[in-house]
Design an enzyme around this catalytic site. Structure first.
Site, PDB file in Angstrom:
ATOM      1  N   TYR A 139      44.646 -30.827  12.477  1.00 45.05           N
ATOM      2  CA  TYR A 139      44.702 -29.924  13.629  1.00 45.05           C
ATOM      3  C   TYR A 139      43.406 -29.945  14.434  1.00 45.05           C
ATOM      4  O   TYR A 139      43.388 -29.575  15.599  1.00 45.05           O
ATOM      5  CB  TYR A 139      44.988 -28.482  13.194  1.00 45.05           C
ATOM      6  N   LYS A 181      48.816 -35.610  -0.760  1.00 45.82           N
ATOM      7  CA  LYS A 181      49.674 -36.794  -0.630  1.00 45.82           C
ATOM      8  C   LYS A 181      48.814 -37.995  -1.010  1.00 45.82           C
ATOM      9  O   LYS A 181      48.611 -38.933  -0.225  1.00 45.82           O
ATOM     10  CB  LYS A 181      50.212 -36.873   0.814  1.00 45.82           C
ATOM     11  N   ASP A 214      55.634 -33.470  -0.957  1.00 50.37           N
ATOM     12  CA  ASP A 214      57.104 -33.499  -0.857  1.00 50.37           C
ATOM     13  C   ASP A 214      57.730 -32.861  -2.099  1.00 50.37           C
ATOM     14  O   ASP A 214      58.681 -32.067  -2.003  1.00 50.37           O
ATOM     15  CB  ASP A 214      57.624 -34.927  -0.630  1.00 50.37           C
ATOM     16  N   ASP A 238      50.238 -25.015   6.311  1.00 52.26           N
ATOM     17  CA  ASP A 238      50.967 -24.375   7.405  1.00 52.26           C
ATOM     18  C   ASP A 238      52.456 -24.373   7.074  1.00 52.26           C
ATOM     19  O   ASP A 238      53.152 -23.350   7.162  1.00 52.26           O
ATOM     20  CB  ASP A 238      50.697 -25.165   8.697  1.00 52.26           C
ATOM     21  N   ASP A 242      54.885 -21.027   5.247  1.00 49.59           N
ATOM     22  CA  ASP A 242      56.082 -20.466   5.876  1.00 49.59           C
ATOM     23  C   ASP A 242      57.300 -20.623   4.970  1.00 49.59           C
ATOM     24  O   ASP A 242      58.150 -19.724   4.880  1.00 49.59           O
ATOM     25  CB  ASP A 242      56.361 -21.134   7.232  1.00 49.59           C
TER      26      ASP A 242
END
Ligand code: NAD
Length: 343
Positions: A139, A181, A214, A238, A242
């Site tokens: 970001y 990852k 994942d 992020d 959620d």
């Protein structure tokens, strides 16, 4: 912490002032906290021409903690990119206070299990915290667009990873699950190496495991009660926070904390300013109360009082009192009074 903590309160817009009044009643009951209101968001645009006035940031920096309700609303929606926007206040204060760690606890309350999209037997016993790195990663990296190709650079330094890892290990009750990852991304390999080293050197007694992002996304909905602390970088955090939030099924219940190294942290509900119900006295104040509890625990070193507030919220829900967002008809004042009585 001195006997009297000095905090900055940011009521903001929409239902913000209503739920902040409820938090002030709670803080009065608890004692030991002085607050001073400052403008942030839409109200700051109206009064000062910008979403984050200099005096608000200066007061926040000088405080022991910052308690925010919510900002934004249709009054300040504009398609003109040069117009000031309420969200600039949020991003500006997070950056100004160097809030690099975001903590979002997810603990569905048994009385509300039926509100979750997941089956009760799956969510029962879930009590986890997502610890998300907030000021690094993709970001904040360089971005480019040349012809029909776009890039976003994801960069992390060892220092950035070390400081967020320490927050996660300190927050752990049973274990830390670091999510990355590392089979594909170089930033993730540095992430994993650094988390392993911080663990060995400083927190060897806290169990640590690693999940690829994942797989973590699947585990969160198939076995959420297996997690304690989920430690992860900005982009993965992020999305996963959620996803985890939906386990509870009710946005009016979720608190969050954003913290820095030595400076004041900022504590706020996950929900927005709910302009559709503003001014009616029916907003659910519980996310605000749970945010105040996070401020007590992480900002003011009053963990026992934080636990008292959390138990009071649990017992009010157990008693069946509900605001409209939870399917009941109680108003803000009656829920507030019930929580104060349960304290
Ligand atoms: P929202 O969270 O404000 O509202 C979504 C829905 O949930 C609405 O129906 C609302 O009535 C309900 N709701 C939210 N909080 C509630 C509460 N405490 N009690 C009862 N019901 C509640 O999200 P939105 O409608 O997408 O955004 C409204 C405004 O809030 C926008 O201007 C947005 O930019 C802003 N916003 C601010 C923050 C923040 O201040 N941190 C976060 C998200 C959105």
């Amino acid at each position: 912490m001195s006997s009297q903590s000095k905090i900055v309160t940011l009521p903001g817009d929409g239902i913000g002032p209503e739920i902040m009044d409820a938090a002030k009643a709670l803080m009065t009951e608890l004692g030991g906290i002085e607050w001073v209101d400052h403008d942030l968001g839409g109200v700051a645009i109206d009064n000062h021409g910008k979403a984050l006035p200099d005096e608000t940031l200066a007061a926040a920096k000088a405080s022991d903690a910052v308690l925010l309700a919510a900002v934004g609303g249709p009054k300040w929606d504009s398609t003109n990119p040069d117009d000031p926007r309420p969200e600039q206040g949020l991003l500006g204060i997070r950056k100004g206070l160097d809030l690099f760690a975001n903590l979002r606890p997810v603990k569905p309350i048994p009385a509300l299990y039926a509100s979750s999209p997941l089956k009760e037997e799956r969510i029962s016993g879930t009590d986890l915290v997502v610890v998300r790195e907030l000021t690094g990663g993709i970001y904040f990296g360089d971005k480019s667009r040349v012809d029909d190709v776009a890039t976003d650079i994801c960069a992390y330094s060892v220092t950035e990873i070390e400081r967020i890892a320490r927050i996660a290990f300190k927050s752990a009750r049973t274990k830390v699950t670091s999510v990355d990852k590392a089979n594909v991304l170089e930033t993730s390999r540095l992430w994993r190496e650094t988390v392993v080293r911080v663990h060995q050197e400083e927190f060897a007694d806290v169990p640590l495991d690693h999940l690829l992002v994942d797989n973590a996304a699947m585990q969160l909905v198939s076995a959420p009660s297996e997690f304690d602390v989920i430690l992860t970088e900005n982009l993965f955090g992020d999305i996963l926070s959620d996803e985890a939030a939906m386990i509870t099924g009710s946005i009016g219940m979720l608190p969050s904390a954003s913290i820095s190294g030595d400076g004041p942290g900022m504590f706020e509900p996950v929900h927005g300013s709910a302009p559709d119900i503003a001014g009616q006295g029916i907003a659910n104040p519980l996310a605000m109360f749970l945010s105040t509890a996070m401020m007590l625990r992480h900002g003011l070193d009053r963990a026992a009082d934080a636990a008292r507030v959390e138990s009071a919220v649990d017992s009010v829900l157990d008693g069946g009192l509900r605001t409209a967002d939870l399917g009941g008809d109680a108003d803000t004042a009656s829920v507030t009074n019930a929580v104060l009585a349960a304290l």
